[in-house]
Motif scaffolding. Sequence first.
Motif, PDB file in Angstrom:
ATOM      1  N   GLN A   2      42.426  98.927  24.621  1.00 19.12           N
ATOM      2  CA  GLN A   2      40.976  98.903  24.517  1.00 19.12           C
ATOM      3  C   GLN A   2      40.411  97.650  25.190  1.00 19.12           C
ATOM      4  N   SER A  27      38.298 102.839  25.681  1.00 16.91           N
ATOM      5  CA  SER A  27      39.502 103.119  24.917  1.00 16.91           C
ATOM      6  C   SER A  27      39.987 104.519  25.226  1.00 16.91           C
ATOM      7  N   VAL A  31      38.458 105.096  18.075  1.00 16.20           N
ATOM      8  CA  VAL A  31      38.320 103.716  17.610  1.00 16.20           C
ATOM      9  C   VAL A  31      37.288 103.591  16.497  1.00 16.20           C
ATOM     10  N   VAL A  93      36.431  96.267  18.700  1.00 20.94           N
ATOM     11  CA  VAL A  93      36.961  97.607  18.451  1.00 20.94           C
ATOM     12  C   VAL A  93      38.355  97.506  17.875  1.00 20.94           C
ATOM     13  N   SER A  94      38.733  98.538  17.124  1.00 24.73           N
ATOM     14  CA  SER A  94      40.118  98.646  16.671  1.00 24.73           C
ATOM     15  C   SER A  94      40.528 100.106  16.739  1.00 24.73           C
ATOM     16  N   GLU A  95      41.816 100.324  16.946  1.00 23.48           N
ATOM     17  CA  GLU A  95      42.315 101.695  16.954  1.00 23.48           C
ATOM     18  C   GLU A  95      42.145 102.316  15.585  1.00 23.48           C
TER      19      GLU A  95
END
Lengths: 115, 115
Positions: A2, A27, A31, A93-95
Amino acid sequence: AQSVTQLDSQVPVFEEAPVELRCNYSSSVSVYLFWYVQYPNQGLQLLLKYLSGSTLVKGINGFEAEFNKSQTSFHLRKPSVHISDTAEYFCAVSERYNQGGKLIFGQGTELSVKP
Amino acid sequence: DAGVIQSPRHEVTEMGQEVTLRCKPISGHDYLFWYRQTMMRGLELLIYFNNNVPIDDSGMPEDRFSAKMPNASFSTLKIQPSEPRDSAVYFCASSLLRREGNTIYFGEGSWLTVV
């Protein structure tokens, strides 16, 4: 992988004016999206987050953000800013399904509210 | 509920000295992250742990840096020997997998100055 791009490094604005801080992300997987605020010489405080559902999310201190999947954006807004909103704002952002929430941050936007 | 606790809050040390930063994550959290913040590079992930096991240390700048997590309630980040370019704010953070969208909670940071 990302990546996050905050389109403005500095945003000066007068008190009681509206403000928008822009954030785009990239990404290949689904996310979660976040905005954090950092006041001078302090740590990172969660402002708001988008997990699912309504694309308009409301956070603390009168801020809100809108998730736009087609434009891969998550812009932060406030209709009327105060001097106390002067701070650095980070989009992240995060998965969704892995890595325990590992955050990838943008470079930050310095919001400066002038009287 | 106590947040993420970091110590020391501020440290000034001389080049060549060993520096140890400490972190106590939120009780029950299973992920722990170390981030570094500098003007030049912004917020960058150094290393993260899951259930006390290092998962990804690709962000650790060089062999002078090491991190350990001997148990679920304690982690250290060590720099030996320290250099002026290590001056930065070091944040510890923790999260609980699949809770609140894997939201990460940050400590107040350790402000490190190497002279």
